[in-house]
Design an enzyme around this catalytic site. Structure first.
Site, PDB file in Angstrom:
ATOM      1  N   ARG A 165       0.105  14.259  13.194  1.00 36.48           N
ATOM      2  CA  ARG A 165       0.849  13.916  11.981  1.00 36.48           C
ATOM      3  C   ARG A 165       1.138  15.201  11.201  1.00 36.48           C
ATOM      4  O   ARG A 165       0.515  15.496  10.184  1.00 36.48           O
ATOM      5  CB  ARG A 165       0.076  12.886  11.153  1.00 36.48           C
ATOM      6  CG  ARG A 165      -0.169  11.608  11.950  1.00 36.48           C
ATOM      7  CD  ARG A 165      -0.880  10.543  11.172  1.00 36.48           C
ATOM      8  NE  ARG A 165       0.004   9.838  10.262  1.00 36.48           N
ATOM      9  CZ  ARG A 165      -0.397   8.868   9.458  1.00 36.48           C
ATOM     10  NH1 ARG A 165      -1.661   8.500   9.456  1.00 36.48           N
ATOM     11  NH2 ARG A 165       0.454   8.269   8.650  1.00 36.48           N
TER      12      ARG A 165
ATOM     13  N   CYS B 253      -5.299   7.837   9.167  1.00 44.44           N
ATOM     14  CA  CYS B 253      -5.723   7.207  10.416  1.00 44.44           C
ATOM     15  C   CYS B 253      -5.476   8.152  11.584  1.00 44.44           C
ATOM     16  O   CYS B 253      -4.472   8.858  11.623  1.00 44.44           O
ATOM     17  CB  CYS B 253      -4.937   5.916  10.654  1.00 44.44           C
ATOM     18  SG  CYS B 253      -5.560   4.515   9.717  1.00 44.44           S
TER      19      CYS B 253
ATOM     20  N   LYS C 184       0.836  -1.212   0.000  1.00 42.75           N
ATOM     21  CA  LYS C 184       0.000   0.000   0.000  1.00 42.75           C
ATOM     22  C   LYS C 184       0.869   1.259   0.000  1.00 42.75           C
ATOM     23  O   LYS C 184       0.724   2.137  -0.855  1.00 42.75           O
ATOM     24  CB  LYS C 184      -0.912   0.013   1.234  1.00 42.75           C
ATOM     25  CG  LYS C 184      -1.566   1.370   1.517  1.00 42.75           C
ATOM     26  CD  LYS C 184      -2.455   1.349   2.736  1.00 42.75           C
ATOM     27  CE  LYS C 184      -1.796   1.642   4.044  1.00 42.75           C
ATOM     28  NZ  LYS C 184      -1.538   3.063   4.370  1.00 42.75           N
ATOM     29  N   ASN C 185       1.758   1.332   0.975  1.00 45.64           N
ATOM     30  CA  ASN C 185       2.500   2.577   1.141  1.00 45.64           C
ATOM     31  C   ASN C 185       3.468   2.828  -0.003  1.00 45.64           C
ATOM     32  O   ASN C 185       3.699   3.981  -0.390  1.00 45.64           O
ATOM     33  CB  ASN C 185       3.205   2.590   2.502  1.00 45.64           C
ATOM     34  CG  ASN C 185       2.194   2.681   3.639  1.00 45.64           C
ATOM     35  OD1 ASN C 185       1.048   3.066   3.421  1.00 45.64           O
ATOM     36  ND2 ASN C 185       2.598   2.321   4.842  1.00 45.64           N
TER      37      ASN C 185
ATOM     38  N   ASP D 265       3.493   0.058  12.484  1.00 46.59           N
ATOM     39  CA  ASP D 265       2.291  -0.466  11.827  1.00 46.59           C
ATOM     40  C   ASP D 265       1.974  -1.908  12.215  1.00 46.59           C
ATOM     41  O   ASP D 265       0.887  -2.397  11.946  1.00 46.59           O
ATOM     42  CB  ASP D 265       2.440  -0.381  10.307  1.00 46.59           C
ATOM     43  CG  ASP D 265       2.675   1.040   9.866  1.00 46.59           C
ATOM     44  OD1 ASP D 265       2.029   1.941  10.414  1.00 46.59           O
ATOM     45  OD2 ASP D 265       3.531   1.254   8.979  1.00 46.59           O
TER      46      ASP D 265
ATOM     47  N   ARG E 145      -9.055   0.069   3.722  1.00 46.97           N
ATOM     48  CA  ARG E 145      -8.102   1.041   3.165  1.00 46.97           C
ATOM     49  C   ARG E 145      -6.791   0.355   2.776  1.00 46.97           C
ATOM     50  O   ARG E 145      -6.113   0.802   1.864  1.00 46.97           O
ATOM     51  CB  ARG E 145      -7.784   2.131   4.196  1.00 46.97           C
ATOM     52  CG  ARG E 145      -8.902   3.119   4.417  1.00 46.97           C
ATOM     53  CD  ARG E 145      -8.450   4.228   5.330  1.00 46.97           C
ATOM     54  NE  ARG E 145      -7.192   4.795   4.831  1.00 46.97           N
ATOM     55  CZ  ARG E 145      -6.378   5.567   5.541  1.00 46.97           C
ATOM     56  NH1 ARG E 145      -6.698   5.870   6.769  1.00 46.97           N
ATOM     57  NH2 ARG E 145      -5.277   6.028   5.018  1.00 46.97           N
TER      58      ARG E 145
HETATM   59  N1  EPU Z   1       6.819  13.862  11.257  1.00 51.87           N
HETATM   60  C1  EPU Z   1       6.949  15.187  11.585  1.00 51.87           C
HETATM   61  N2  EPU Z   1       6.827  16.103  10.588  1.00 51.87           N
HETATM   62  C2  EPU Z   1       6.580  15.765   9.302  1.00 51.87           C
HETATM   63  C3  EPU Z   1       6.465  14.399   8.974  1.00 51.87           C
HETATM   64  C4  EPU Z   1       6.585  13.460   9.975  1.00 51.87           C
HETATM   65  O1  EPU Z   1       7.170  15.536  12.736  1.00 51.87           O
HETATM   66  O2  EPU Z   1       6.479  16.656   8.447  1.00 51.87           O
HETATM   67  C5  EPU Z   1       6.926  12.849  12.311  1.00 51.87           C
HETATM   68  C6  EPU Z   1       5.573  12.194  12.590  1.00 51.87           C
HETATM   69  O3  EPU Z   1       4.795  12.954  13.465  1.00 51.87           O
HETATM   70  C7  EPU Z   1       5.976  10.857  13.161  1.00 51.87           C
HETATM   71  C8  EPU Z   1       7.287  10.559  12.447  1.00 51.87           C
HETATM   72  O4  EPU Z   1       7.731  11.787  11.878  1.00 51.87           O
HETATM   73  O5  EPU Z   1       6.229  10.981  14.527  1.00 51.87           O
HETATM   74  C9  EPU Z   1       7.184   9.521  11.385  1.00 51.87           C
HETATM   75  O6  EPU Z   1       6.158   9.860  10.504  1.00 51.87           O
HETATM   76  P1  EPU Z   1       6.274   9.547   8.967  1.00 51.87           P
HETATM   77  O7  EPU Z   1       6.308  10.832   8.225  1.00 51.87           O
HETATM   78  O8  EPU Z   1       7.355   8.550   8.735  1.00 51.87           O
HETATM   79  O9  EPU Z   1       4.919   8.871   8.704  1.00 51.87           O
HETATM   80  P2  EPU Z   1       4.109   8.971   7.393  1.00 51.87           P
HETATM   81  O10 EPU Z   1       5.015   9.089   6.236  1.00 51.87           O
HETATM   82  O11 EPU Z   1       3.038   9.954   7.566  1.00 51.87           O
HETATM   83  C10 EPU Z   1       4.185   6.443   6.832  1.00 51.87           C
HETATM   84  C11 EPU Z   1       3.156   5.396   6.577  1.00 51.87           C
HETATM   85  C12 EPU Z   1       2.485   5.018   7.882  1.00 51.87           C
HETATM   86  C13 EPU Z   1       3.535   4.545   8.865  1.00 51.87           C
HETATM   87  C14 EPU Z   1       4.632   5.604   9.026  1.00 51.87           C
HETATM   88  C15 EPU Z   1       5.779   5.154   9.911  1.00 51.87           C
HETATM   89  C16 EPU Z   1       2.376   5.947   4.370  1.00 51.87           C
HETATM   90  C17 EPU Z   1       1.273   6.408   3.511  1.00 51.87           C
HETATM   91  N3  EPU Z   1       2.149   5.915   5.654  1.00 51.87           N
HETATM   92  O12 EPU Z   1       3.463   7.539   7.358  1.00 51.87           O
HETATM   93  O13 EPU Z   1       1.628   3.950   7.554  1.00 51.87           O
HETATM   94  O14 EPU Z   1       2.942   4.307  10.109  1.00 51.87           O
HETATM   95  O15 EPU Z   1       5.171   5.964   7.735  1.00 51.87           O
HETATM   96  O16 EPU Z   1       6.392   4.042   9.372  1.00 51.87           O
HETATM   97  O17 EPU Z   1       3.423   5.574   3.868  1.00 51.87           O
HETATM   98  C18 EPU Z   1      -0.160   2.483   7.854  1.00 51.87           C
HETATM   99  O18 EPU Z   1       0.161   1.933   6.791  1.00 51.87           O
HETATM  100  O19 EPU Z   1      -0.998   1.989   8.652  1.00 51.87           O
HETATM  101  C19 EPU Z   1       0.450   3.760   8.208  1.00 51.87           C
HETATM  102  C20 EPU Z   1      -0.080   4.597   9.090  1.00 51.87           C
END
Ligand code: EPU
Length: 469
Positions: A155, A150, A56-57, A340, A432
């Site tokens: 975030r 979610c 998915k991601n 996750d 999803r």
């Molecule tokens: N963060 C910030 N600022 C930003 C971006 C991130 O502070 O601008 C922080 C977040 O608050 C968090 C950490 O960095 O504490 C990690 O967040 P990350 O950006 O890595 O998460 P994401 O890219 O929003 C992806 C996956 C998530 C998964 C996380 C962590 C996708 C679409 N989503 O989210 O997947 O939990 O990486 O591995 O790729 C899921 O599949 O269930 C899911 C939530």
């Protein structure tokens, strides 16, 4: 490494959404979904072989990155899930045409007709934000409504916005979204993240491919999905190095290829979920089309708990031997234990002998499933960011609510392992990210059925309260 999976030659090109199964998924898009509950008769060990879907991601990041290509992109091994449907609809609204060919998606990206994706679609998922930079690069201007996803904690998108600004984009925050203008072209920059962010690494890496000069991303996320996107961008003619390490270096190019064909990696989170379901039900399941090296942290902890995990090159067999024992988990950015999978892991540990501790270090509210598992007889509690689990011998079926994607997956695992019948409501969260869930589980012998909400009782206790994590 680029993973290529064979195209099924018997598949003919289907116009988007003409597949009968797809029609049923689209129903879930509405707020008043009528098929949002599954019924599971638990206690049956899962047995058999299952092919894991595309990630998915990774798919969502590749679909966003495809916007950089002015021509045709063919992506193989794309999962049939709601988030992909949402992303394809979003791209369609911007002028991209898409069609399914078996599990491949063919995208025509030559002409874009918009620079503002609809807020109702963007609000459905976090990954929609990844199209911000490609859209701005293609159109010179973009307005991005605030993203959803979610509800698992704060975030923010500050890394994304700061990175784009460092590369020369003019970004302004409005109440309902972000506006970006590109005076001239993007220029390479040095970018550093306080914590590794998968999304920001992917988004800025894609932007940097079209920036003049070198961009360095330090403390970058090392997730396999980041590597998959980097390989895609290189297949498009980009120059990305270091993906999969903490420093990614991108040398900008002025033009990308106009025709690209590429494969999405297997979904390590779907594979992990099925592995835990197999173990929790004391079954014997072989998962095919997986990359076991992406799941070493999970397999290490499953082995520590007593599960037999036999890894082969692109498959893994999960077998159980006896009652499992408690283990402690710390979620960490890759290659640490994935946040996750901590919720699915907690359902598995609910049945392990002894007391397990799961410390969630990434998100502050990723334990909303705990109160639902308690309804099934699990003895667990949340203290700050730690889930404390005292293993019980059996779980019992109950009527429960999925509160988020992976929390829903945890409830499915618990229901499969429980004695008696469970109803899991709000399956729209699970849909999803899990492709053809009932079909897949049924093929392993699970007694699971999708029910319409009108045919079942409402949850006895529908006022589930998010716990403190
Ligand atoms: N963060 C910030 N600022 C930003 C971006 C991130 O502070 O601008 C922080 C977040 O608050 C968090 C950490 O960095 O504490 C990690 O967040 P990350 O950006 O890595 O998460 P994401 O890219 O929003 C992806 C996956 C998530 C998964 C996380 C962590 C996708 C679409 N989503 O989210 O997947 O939990 O990486 O591995 O790729 C899921 O599949 O269930 C899911 C939530």
């Amino acid at each position: 490494m680029v993973v290529e999976f064979p195209i099924r030659n018997d598949d003919k090109i289907l116009p988007f959404r003409s597949d009968p199964w797809w029609e049923s998924v689209v129903i879930f898009q509405g707020g008043n979904s009528i098929l949002n509950c599954v019924k599971i008769e638990g206690g049956e060990p899962l047995r058999g072989t299952l092919r894991v879907s595309g990630s998915k991601n990774a798919a969502l990041a590749l679909l966003s990155g495809a916007l950089l290509v002015e021509g045709e992109v063919i992506l193989h091994n794309v999962p049939y899930i709601q988030d992909v449907a949402t992303m394809l609809t979003l791209l369609e609204r911007l002028g991209v045409q898409s069609a399914w060919q078996g599990s491949a998606v063919v995208l025509q990206t030559r002409e874009l007709t918009g620079s503002q994706p609809p807020a109702d679609l963007v609000s459905k998922m976090r990954a929609s934000f990844y199209i911000f930079a490609p859209l701005m690069i293609r159109q010179g201007h973009a307005f991005m409504p605030k993203p959803g996803g979610c509800s698992i904690g704060t975030r923010p998108v500050d890394y994304h916005l700061n990175g784009l600004q460092a590369m020369g984009a003019r970004v302004v925050e409005h109440t309902h979204g972000y506006e970006a203008d590109l005076p001239g072209e993007l220029t390479g920059a040095r970018i550093y993240f306080d914590v590794p962010s998968a999304g920001a690494t992917q988004h800025l890496m894609a932007a940097a491919v079209r920036a003049r000069g070198l961009t360095t991303i330090e403390n970058a996320a090392m997730e396999p999905e980041v590597v998959n996107l980097a390989n895609f961008l290189n297949a498009c003619g980009g120059r990305v190095e270091g993906a999969g390490t903490s420093t990614v270096v991108v040398e900008g190019v002025s033009k990308l290829k106009s025709k690209v064909e590429f494969s999405v990696i297997p979904d390590r989170l779907e594979a992990g979920t099925f592995a835990l379901a197999a173990a929790a039900t004391h079954g014997d399941v072989t998962l095919e089309r997986v990359m076991p090296e992406h799941l070493h942290s999970l397999f290490a902890k499953m082995r520590e708990a007593g599960v037999i995990v036999e890894e082969a090159e692109d498959s893994v067999r999960i077998k159980s031997a006896r009652r499992y024992k408690a283990v402690d988990i710390h979620t960490m950015p890759y290659p640490g234990f994935p946040t996750d999978l901590q919720q699915p892991m907690s359902a598995f540990l609910a049945l392990a002998e002894g007391t397990s501790f799961i410390r969630e270090t990434i998100y502050e509210r990723r334990a909303q499933h705990v109160s639902e598992l308690q309804k099934m007889g699990a003895e667990m509690m949340v203290e700050g960011r730690t889930i404390i689990i005292r293993g019980v011998e059996t779980l019992r079926g109950a009527s429960v609510n999925a509160t988020d994607l992976r929390g829903g997956a945890a409830l499915i695992i618990a229901a499969l392992a429980a004695q008696g019948c469970s109803e899991i409501h709000h399956m729209e969260h699970v849909d999803r990210g899990y492709s053809r869930l009932e079909e897949n589980l049924q093929s392993l012998g699970a007694r699971i059925q999708r029910l319409s909400t009108s045919a079942v009782t409402q949850p006895l206790n529908s006022d589930y309260a998010p716990s403190g994590l």
